[in-house]
Design an enzyme around this catalytic site. Structure first.
Site, mmCIF file in Angstrom:
data_model
loop_
_atom_site.group_PDB
_atom_site.id
_atom_site.type_symbol
_atom_site.label_atom_id
_atom_site.label_comp_id
_atom_site.label_asym_id
_atom_site.label_seq_id
_atom_site.Cartn_x
_atom_site.Cartn_y
_atom_site.Cartn_z
ATOM 1 N N MET A 75 2.776 -13.635 5.779
ATOM 2 C CA MET A 75 3.748 -13.164 6.770
ATOM 3 C C MET A 75 4.641 -12.029 6.265
ATOM 4 S SD MET A 75 2.793 -14.841 9.246
ATOM 5 C CE MET A 75 1.616 -16.185 9.320
ATOM 6 N N CYS A 76 4.339 -11.491 5.091
ATOM 7 C CA CYS A 76 5.130 -10.375 4.559
ATOM 8 C C CYS A 76 4.697 -9.050 5.169
ATOM 9 C CB CYS A 76 4.984 -10.301 3.035
ATOM 10 S SG CYS A 76 5.888 -11.580 2.179
ATOM 11 N N HIS A 77 5.676 -8.186 5.373
ATOM 12 C CA HIS A 77 5.413 -6.851 5.899
ATOM 13 C C HIS A 77 5.016 -5.910 4.755
ATOM 14 C CE1 HIS A 77 8.106 -8.645 8.872
ATOM 15 N NE2 HIS A 77 7.536 -7.842 9.753
ATOM 16 N N MET A 116 10.652 -11.233 -1.511
ATOM 17 C CA MET A 116 9.300 -11.713 -1.817
ATOM 18 C C MET A 116 8.605 -10.798 -2.814
ATOM 19 S SD MET A 116 9.072 -14.571 -0.414
ATOM 20 C CE MET A 116 7.380 -14.838 -0.898
ATOM 21 N N GLU A 117 8.889 -9.511 -2.748
ATOM 22 C CA GLU A 117 8.289 -8.572 -3.697
ATOM 23 C C GLU A 117 8.794 -8.832 -5.112
ATOM 24 O OE1 GLU A 117 7.400 -7.212 0.257
ATOM 25 O OE2 GLU A 117 9.252 -7.941 -0.628
ATOM 26 N N ASP A 131 -2.495 -15.676 -18.893
ATOM 27 C CA ASP A 131 -3.909 -15.290 -18.958
ATOM 28 C C ASP A 131 -4.253 -14.633 -20.287
ATOM 29 O OD1 ASP A 131 -6.601 -14.710 -17.898
ATOM 30 O OD2 ASP A 131 -5.899 -12.631 -17.951
#
Length: 161
Positions: A75-77, A116-117, A131
Site C-alpha cells: 500500500m506504499c506510494h 516506511m522508506e 546475509d
C-alpha cells in the site's frame, strides 16, 4: 479512535488517495540494530568478510531498499526521494557480543510521508549484514526496528520517540 485509511467501505485493502494533500517537506528517521558475536565484529571491523565490505554493502542495500519500498510494501506510494542517509555505530552488547546500531534518514518533498522508506532502509541494511556474515555465525539477532522521528505534512503532528 482514528479511522484506518488503508481499508475501503467494504473492508478491503486500498491504497490511500493522497492527491488532495499539499506537498510539504517530509522527513523520517528510523533505527534498527543487529547483535553479533565478537568474531563477526572483528571480521567486519577488519574488512575480513569474504563477501566484501559489509557496512558499505549494507549501506547501499538500505538506500536501494528505501527507493523500492513501494515495490515491496503493497500500500506504499512510489515517492521521489530527495535524500537518504544510512549510518552505523557500534555499541557494547551482552557479554561477548556487539550491537551494530543502524540509522536511516530519508527526505522528500511530497504529499505523503517517508516513514516506511526509512524503516525499510534499516531493515534491509540489517538483513544484508546478516546475509554477509551468516557463514561465520547464524546466531545474530536483528532488532528492535522502530521509527525515531518524522516531520512534515499538515494534518498530522510531527513524531519524535
Amino acid at each position: 479512535m482514528s479511522k484506518l485509511t488503508h481499508f475501503n467501505e467494504e473492508g478491503r485493502a486500498q491504497m490511500v488517495d493522497v492527491s488532495g494533500k499539499p506537498e510539504t517537506v517530509r522527513t523520517a528517521i528510523a533505527q534498527s540494530s543487529i547483535e553479533v558475536n565478537q568474531t563477526i565484529y572483528e571480521h567486519i571491523s577488519r574488512h575480513k568478510v569474504k563477501k566484501g565490505d559489509v557496512l558499505s554493502v549494507a549501506q547501499v542495500a538500505g538506500i536501494m531498499a528505501a527507493k523500492k519500498t513501494w515495490d515491496i510494501i503493497p500500500m506504499c506510494h512510489p515517492i521521489p526521494l530527495k535524500g537518504i542517509n544510512i549510518s552505523f555505530e557500534w555499541e557494547d552488547g551482552k557479554e561477548g557480543h556487539r550491537q551494530l546500531k543502524i540509522t536511516a534518514s530519508v527526505k522528500t518533498i511530497g504529499n505523503t510521508g517517508v516513514e516506511m522508506e526509512a524503516l525499510t532502509a534499516v531493515s534491509a541494511a540489517a538483513l544484508t549484514v546478516y546475509d554477509m556474515c551468516k557463514a561465520i555465525d547464524k546466531g545474530m539477532v536483528i532488532g528492535p526496528t522502530y521509527l525515531v522521528e518524522k516531520t512534515g505534512g499538515v494534518s498530522s503532528k510531527d513524531f519524535k520517540r
